[in-house]
Design an enzyme around this catalytic site. Structure first.
Site, PDB file in Angstrom:
ATOM      1  N   HIS A  51       6.143  -2.966   0.782  1.00  0.00           N
ATOM      2  CA  HIS A  51       6.074  -4.407   0.573  1.00  0.00           C
ATOM      3  C   HIS A  51       7.364  -5.144   0.899  1.00  0.00           C
ATOM      4  O   HIS A  51       7.372  -6.363   0.929  1.00  0.00           O
ATOM      5  CB  HIS A  51       5.643  -4.710  -0.860  1.00  0.00           C
ATOM      6  CG  HIS A  51       4.311  -4.108  -1.190  1.00  0.00           C
ATOM      7  ND1 HIS A  51       3.136  -4.520  -0.585  1.00  0.00           N
ATOM      8  CD2 HIS A  51       3.973  -3.103  -2.029  1.00  0.00           C
ATOM      9  CE1 HIS A  51       2.139  -3.798  -1.056  1.00  0.00           C
ATOM     10  NE2 HIS A  51       2.607  -2.927  -1.919  1.00  0.00           N
ATOM     11  N   ARG A 107       7.787   3.847  -2.802  1.00  0.00           N
ATOM     12  CA  ARG A 107       6.692   3.554  -1.874  1.00  0.00           C
ATOM     13  C   ARG A 107       6.410   2.058  -1.839  1.00  0.00           C
ATOM     14  O   ARG A 107       6.252   1.470  -0.776  1.00  0.00           O
ATOM     15  CB  ARG A 107       5.440   4.320  -2.296  1.00  0.00           C
ATOM     16  CG  ARG A 107       4.231   4.060  -1.413  1.00  0.00           C
ATOM     17  CD  ARG A 107       3.191   3.270  -2.204  1.00  0.00           C
ATOM     18  NE  ARG A 107       2.073   2.957  -1.351  1.00  0.00           N
ATOM     19  CZ  ARG A 107       1.668   1.716  -1.072  1.00  0.00           C
ATOM     20  NH1 ARG A 107       2.294   0.683  -1.566  1.00  0.00           N
ATOM     21  NH2 ARG A 107       0.641   1.510  -0.298  1.00  0.00           N
TER      22      ARG A 107
END
Length: 125
Positions: A84, A79
């Site tokens: 990011h 995730r």
């Protein structure tokens, strides 16, 4: 703000894994690579899986520790890599994840719900 229960997070995990798996049912890798919409749908569900895993680890760490067969940290890590490092996502890794790790996760989650219900009853008393 409502407090989510452990079973809620496990339900989110299961639903997102089931959805992601369903999106690629019957697809071959080359079809997946050519289908940006399906890629995005799967990636979004991997983010949901990772977020729910993070919430279990943070709010119910004892439960996560009791179930080391579940790749909690790996789900959170994926995730974070997606959220990011979006421009660095390997669609081939996403495909491999959806073909191997997600079906395994679905099997593991099926066994967790009774334990989660027991855990929640203990935390209420």
């Amino acid at each position: 703000m409502s407090k989510h229960r452990l079973s809620d997070y496990l339900t989110h995990l299961h639903q997102a894994a089931s959805d992601a798996s369903g999106f690629v049912t019957g697809m071959k890798l080359d079809e997946f690579l050519a289908d940006k919409r399906t890629q995005q749908a799967v990636i979004m569900n991997l983010i949901i899986i990772g977020e729910a895993a993070t919430r279990v680890m943070e709010g119910y760490g004892h439960f996560a520790a009791k179930h080391p067969e579940i790749a909690w940290s790996s789900m959170r890590g994926m995730r974070n890599r997606i959220a990011h490092g979006y421009f660095d996502i390997s669609v081939e890794v996403v495909w491999q994840t959806i073909q191997t790790a997600v079906p395994e996760l679905l099997e593991q989650l099926a066994a967790l719900h009774p334990d989660a219900d027991t855990e929640e009853r203990k935390s209420v008393t």
